[in-house]
Design an enzyme around this catalytic site. Structure first.
Site, PDB file in Angstrom:
ATOM      1  N   HIS A 242       3.186   3.427  -8.707  1.00 54.25           N
ATOM      2  CA  HIS A 242       3.088   1.996  -9.040  1.00 54.25           C
ATOM      3  C   HIS A 242       4.367   1.537  -9.746  1.00 54.25           C
ATOM      4  O   HIS A 242       4.886   0.463  -9.466  1.00 54.25           O
ATOM      5  CB  HIS A 242       1.867   1.724  -9.934  1.00 54.25           C
TER       6      HIS A 242
ATOM      7  N   LEU B 127      11.001 -20.826  -4.366  1.00 54.05           N
ATOM      8  CA  LEU B 127       9.929 -19.947  -3.871  1.00 54.05           C
ATOM      9  C   LEU B 127       8.707 -19.994  -4.786  1.00 54.05           C
ATOM     10  O   LEU B 127       8.844 -20.011  -6.007  1.00 54.05           O
ATOM     11  CB  LEU B 127      10.470 -18.506  -3.822  1.00 54.05           C
TER      12      LEU B 127
ATOM     13  N   ASP C 243       0.832  -1.203   0.000  1.00 53.80           N
ATOM     14  CA  ASP C 243       0.000   0.000   0.000  1.00 53.80           C
ATOM     15  C   ASP C 243       0.868   1.256   0.000  1.00 53.80           C
ATOM     16  O   ASP C 243       2.001   1.233   0.480  1.00 53.80           O
ATOM     17  CB  ASP C 243      -0.908  -0.034   1.244  1.00 53.80           C
TER      18      ASP C 243
ATOM     19  N   ASN D  37       1.430   3.460  -2.796  1.00 51.69           N
ATOM     20  CA  ASN D  37       2.052   3.920  -4.047  1.00 51.69           C
ATOM     21  C   ASN D  37       1.539   5.316  -4.431  1.00 51.69           C
ATOM     22  O   ASN D  37       2.320   6.180  -4.837  1.00 51.69           O
ATOM     23  CB  ASN D  37       1.721   2.972  -5.202  1.00 51.69           C
TER      24      ASN D  37
HETATM   25  C1  FPP Z   1      -1.518   0.200  -3.545  1.00 56.63           C
HETATM   26  O1  FPP Z   1      -1.174   1.545  -3.564  1.00 56.63           O
HETATM   27  C2  FPP Z   1      -0.915  -0.561  -4.631  1.00 56.63           C
HETATM   28  C3  FPP Z   1      -1.576  -1.198  -5.644  1.00 56.63           C
HETATM   29  C4  FPP Z   1      -3.046  -1.135  -5.779  1.00 56.63           C
HETATM   30  C5  FPP Z   1      -0.889  -1.919  -6.716  1.00 56.63           C
HETATM   31  C6  FPP Z   1       0.401  -2.600  -6.429  1.00 56.63           C
HETATM   32  C7  FPP Z   1       1.073  -2.807  -7.700  1.00 56.63           C
HETATM   33  C8  FPP Z   1       2.393  -2.711  -7.935  1.00 56.63           C
HETATM   34  C9  FPP Z   1       3.390  -2.448  -6.895  1.00 56.63           C
HETATM   35  C10 FPP Z   1       2.838  -2.873  -9.351  1.00 56.63           C
HETATM   36  C11 FPP Z   1       3.693  -4.031  -9.664  1.00 56.63           C
HETATM   37  C12 FPP Z   1       3.309  -5.311  -9.070  1.00 56.63           C
HETATM   38  C13 FPP Z   1       3.703  -6.520  -9.526  1.00 56.63           C
HETATM   39  C14 FPP Z   1       3.294  -7.724  -8.765  1.00 56.63           C
HETATM   40  C15 FPP Z   1       4.511  -6.704 -10.739  1.00 56.63           C
HETATM   41  P1  FPP Z   1      -2.330   2.623  -3.640  1.00 56.63           P
HETATM   42  O2  FPP Z   1      -2.486   3.039  -5.059  1.00 56.63           O
HETATM   43  O3  FPP Z   1      -3.563   2.088  -3.001  1.00 56.63           O
HETATM   44  O4  FPP Z   1      -1.707   3.773  -2.801  1.00 56.63           O
HETATM   45  P2  FPP Z   1      -2.475   4.856  -1.891  1.00 56.63           P
HETATM   46  O5  FPP Z   1      -3.151   4.083  -0.799  1.00 56.63           O
HETATM   47  O6  FPP Z   1      -1.369   5.713  -1.394  1.00 56.63           O
HETATM   48  O7  FPP Z   1      -3.430   5.567  -2.783  1.00 56.63           O
END
Ligand code: FPP
Length: 240
Positions: A38, A132, A21, A23
């Site tokens: 992301h 893994l 969480d 990003n």
């Molecule tokens: C949450 O942050 C994150 C996600 C919904 C997506 C996670 C995806 C990645 C890290 C991309 C790559 C992944 C792989 C497995 C290749 P948010 O957008 O909810 O952040 P916020 O809570 O600050 O808005």
């Protein structure tokens, strides 16, 4: 002493699950678009996968896209989907070289056709690897999974294959998308929220929970090892 050096290699968790969480907030703090966060989150995915493989963990589950994420702005959904699938495709040779098996849980029928096919190919490509197991929760939510399991169980009862008395913990576990995977020993959530958000509700019954304020794009190997060191200080009693 680094957190890696503090690890007790005899008492490692078998399965670590992560809610990645923060990003969006990470990007906003830097004045960028959410997708920039992301993109940087991919580095953390790589770091944690490497860290897990390095110390010989059996399972690492990453919450990459929730059922609720489909409701985000369409531009973000498309960009995120593309990033996820492109990353998986690009990293497959490295996963393979490191004996890592890829698996996906969730309502994969909702993925765009092209994305679904690419994902299936990568899963197929790594399926005989024995190191893994990297599990991506994609278009996943626990309530969706439990409803799905209940529908299947009800159908089996209706067809006379199962009686209601035979419905046990084990039967329910066997009908979940995680049926071949042991329950997580440790669940990590980054970025300061202290909640489970529809992630592995059944499977987390006895899991140790670890919350950190670090945003996902800043989460590195040492943060991962720190969470395991903290896990190793806890006394697990499983309700006994
Ligand atoms: C949450 O942050 C994150 C996600 C919904 C997506 C996670 C995806 C990645 C890290 C991309 C790559 C992944 C792989 C497995 C290749 P948010 O957008 O909810 O952040 P916020 O809570 O600050 O808005």
């Amino acid at each position: 002493m680094s957190f890696k050096e503090q690890l007790d290699l005899i008492n490692l968790p078998q399965h670590v699950a992560i809610i990645m969480d923060g990003n969006g907030r990470w990007a906003k703090e830097r004045g960028y678009d959410r997708i920039y966060g992301h993109q940087h989150g991919v580095t953390s995915v790589r770091e944690c996968t490497e860290a897990a493989a390095e110390i010989g963990l059996k399972y690492l589950t990453l919450y990459a896209f929730s059922t609720e994420n489909w409701n985000r702005d369409q531009k973000e959904v498309e960009a995120l989907m593309e990033l996820l699938i492109d990353t998986i495709e690009r990293e497959t040779p490295t996963l393979d070289k490191n004996n890592i098996r890829l698996k996906a849980i969730g309502d994969l029928s909702r993925l765009p056709q092209g994305a679904y096919e690419k994902l299936k190919r990568c899963i197929e490509h790594t399926k005989t690897n024995t190191g893994l197991c990297l599990v991506l929760a994609l278009s996943y939510s626990s309530r969706w999974e439990i409803c799905n399991a209940l529908r299947h169980i009800a159908q089996e009862v209706k067809d006379g294959k199962l009686s209601t008395d035979e419905i046990t913990d084990e039967i329910i576990s066997n009908h979940l998308t995680t049926n071949e995977i042991p329950d997580p020993d440790l669940m990590i959530r980054t970025s300061g929220e202290i909640r489970i958000s529809n992630f592995l509700l059944w499977q987390l019954a006895y899991t140790e929970l670890y919350f950190t304020s670090t945003h996902w794009p800043d989460f590195r190997k040492e943060n991962f090892f720190e969470a395991i060191v903290e896990f190793q200080k806890r006394e697990r009693r499983f309700g006994k």
